[in-house]
Write a protein that holds these residues in place. Structure first.
Motif, PDB file in Angstrom:
ATOM      1  N   PHE A   1       1.083  -1.021  -0.178  1.00 52.18           N
ATOM      2  CA  PHE A   1      -0.169  -0.146  -0.005  1.00 52.18           C
ATOM      3  C   PHE A   1       0.304   0.947   0.508  1.00 52.18           C
ATOM      4  O   PHE A   1       2.257   1.275   0.966  1.00 52.18           O
ATOM      5  CB  PHE A   1      -0.988  -0.086   1.719  1.00 52.18           C
TER       6      PHE A   1
ATOM      7  N   GLU B   1       0.344   0.627  -4.631  1.00 50.98           N
ATOM      8  CA  GLU B   1      -0.136  -0.472  -4.804  1.00 50.98           C
ATOM      9  C   GLU B   1      -1.014  -0.393  -6.168  1.00 50.98           C
ATOM     10  O   GLU B   1      -1.722   1.059  -6.445  1.00 50.98           O
ATOM     11  CB  GLU B   1      -1.714  -0.563  -3.933  1.00 50.98           C
TER      12      GLU B   1
ATOM     13  N   ILE C   1      -7.866  -2.970  -5.702  1.00 50.42           N
ATOM     14  CA  ILE C   1      -8.044  -3.128  -4.840  1.00 50.42           C
ATOM     15  C   ILE C   1      -9.685  -4.162  -4.565  1.00 50.42           C
ATOM     16  O   ILE C   1      -9.614  -5.189  -3.661  1.00 50.42           O
ATOM     17  CB  ILE C   1      -8.361  -2.226  -4.027  1.00 50.42           C
ATOM     18  N   TYR C   2     -10.433  -3.905  -4.657  1.00 48.60           N
ATOM     19  CA  TYR C   2     -11.915  -4.081  -4.181  1.00 48.60           C
ATOM     20  C   TYR C   2     -11.454  -5.327  -5.248  1.00 48.60           C
ATOM     21  O   TYR C   2     -12.830  -6.367  -4.733  1.00 48.60           O
ATOM     22  CB  TYR C   2     -13.313  -3.553  -4.680  1.00 48.60           C
TER      23      TYR C   2
ATOM     24  N   LEU D   1     -10.705  -7.872  -3.009  1.00 54.06           N
ATOM     25  CA  LEU D   1     -11.414  -7.935  -1.701  1.00 54.06           C
ATOM     26  C   LEU D   1     -11.624  -8.825  -2.481  1.00 54.06           C
ATOM     27  O   LEU D   1     -12.695 -10.076  -0.415  1.00 54.06           O
ATOM     28  CB  LEU D   1     -12.219  -6.577  -1.335  1.00 54.06           C
TER      29      LEU D   1
ATOM     30  N   GLN E   1      -4.270   2.539   5.760  1.00 49.93           N
ATOM     31  CA  GLN E   1      -4.182   1.849   3.500  1.00 49.93           C
ATOM     32  C   GLN E   1      -4.772   0.083   4.507  1.00 49.93           C
ATOM     33  O   GLN E   1      -5.581  -0.003   3.962  1.00 49.93           O
ATOM     34  CB  GLN E   1      -3.890   2.921   2.152  1.00 49.93           C
TER      35      GLN E   1
ATOM     36  N   PHE F   1      -8.011  -2.004   3.897  1.00 49.13           N
ATOM     37  CA  PHE F   1      -8.240  -3.327   3.458  1.00 49.13           C
ATOM     38  C   PHE F   1      -8.040  -4.473   4.429  1.00 49.13           C
ATOM     39  O   PHE F   1      -9.097  -5.110   4.259  1.00 49.13           O
ATOM     40  CB  PHE F   1      -7.079  -3.523   2.668  1.00 49.13           C
TER      41      PHE F   1
ATOM     42  N   GLN G   1     -11.667  -5.182   6.216  1.00 51.90           N
ATOM     43  CA  GLN G   1     -12.339  -5.033   5.417  1.00 51.90           C
ATOM     44  C   GLN G   1     -12.776  -7.540   4.885  1.00 51.90           C
ATOM     45  O   GLN G   1     -13.414  -7.692   3.879  1.00 51.90           O
ATOM     46  CB  GLN G   1     -12.408  -4.946   4.045  1.00 51.90           C
TER      47      GLN G   1
END
Ligand SMILES: [Fe+2]
Ligand SMILES: [Fe+2]
Length: 263
Positions: free
Chosen positions: A12, A15, A20-21, A24, A52, A56, A59
């Motif tokens: 991070f 990144e 990212i999503y 995840l 950050q 992350f 989550q």
């Protein structure tokens, strides 16, 4: 069956933001029993980068353990690196830098292989090796998780972690079955098994999220321990594609106390 997700080298601060999503989502879809993060959570160990990384990790729905990587301590501020290298890691991620994850029939021992004196190379000390061996649970599949690889292919130009050959021999002798590592941003699994298989299997993850173009791709792995089998899903997101492809499957079986690659 017990399922691990192995993430490494999130970096991070540098990144791949658009991943990212998708990352995840894939991690949470896996519904792992435990997520193991093997270091370089940040790119430069800065407070904002740790914030950050922590956001992350929060989550991730599964239980999670992490160990630091060399990028998680200050590089340029030498005084800080020597006197308080883990201040920000501890504040943002966890006080314990050698956590244990115990799920199903797996015991995962985190090991902090970062050496403030040798930023790139890292070290496993004799005391750390002893602690890992003392923690071995004979009723479990014992796994060690650390940032630096314990064995490298000859073409790797980075110095091998100090203590790696001794630690690898000791871990193998004492019954550690799997080692999860990162650091090189190069995937490598099964490279050292040989035709007869071997007692210890190193799963060296690539980088899950670093945006460095020369890494070519981001990736992470899902490891299913199912009886004598270990089924690894390798999820790859090439830099020039939008997200993750369908995973590649790599299978190992434990036969006569050795991991052998199947197929
Ligand atoms: Fe890294
Ligand atoms: Fe690293």
């Amino acid at each position: 069956m017990t399922r691990l997700v192995h993430l490494s080298d999130l970096h991070f601060g540098y990144e791949r933001e658009t991943l990212i999503y998708p990352l995840l989502d894939r991690v949470n879809q896996a519904k792992a029993d435990l997520v193991v993060v093997t270091g370089d959570l940040t790119h430069r160990g800065r407070s904002a980068q740790f914030a950050q990384a922590a956001a992350f990790l929060r989550q991730i729905e599964a239980p999670m353990i992490a160990v630091p990587g060399n990028h998680d301590i200050p590089l340029y501020k030498l005084a800080d690196r020597m006197t308080k290298p883990y201040k920000r890691y501890r504040r943002a991620i966890a006080q314990n830098m050698e956590p244990v994850g115990h799920v199903g029939n797996l015991r995962v021992q985190g090991v902090n292989s970062v050496d403030p004196m040798a930023w790139q190379r890292g070290v496993l000390t004799a005391a750390q090796m002893r602690r890992v061996v003392q923690g071995i649970d004979p009723d479990c599949i014992n796994i060690a998780a650390l940032h630096h690889p314990m064995q490298q292919r000859p073409e790797v130009d980075k110095a091998l972690m100090r203590g790696a050959p001794e630690a690898l021999a000791l871990f193998e002798l004492q019954g550690i079955q799997v080692v999860l590592t990162g650091h090189l941003h190069i995937w490598s699994v099964g490279a050292f098994q040989g035709p007869e298989g071997r007692g210890i299997l190193q799963v060296q993850g690539g980088t899950a999220l670093c945006a460095r173009e020369s890494d070519l791709q981001n990736e992470f792995a899902v490891l299913d321990f199912d009886g004598p089998e270990l089924i690894i899903q390798r999820h790859i997101a090439p830099m020039d594609e939008r997200g993750f492809r369908d995973p590649q499957i790599i299978r190992f079986a434990r036969i006569d106390r050795r991991w052998r690659k199947l197929g």
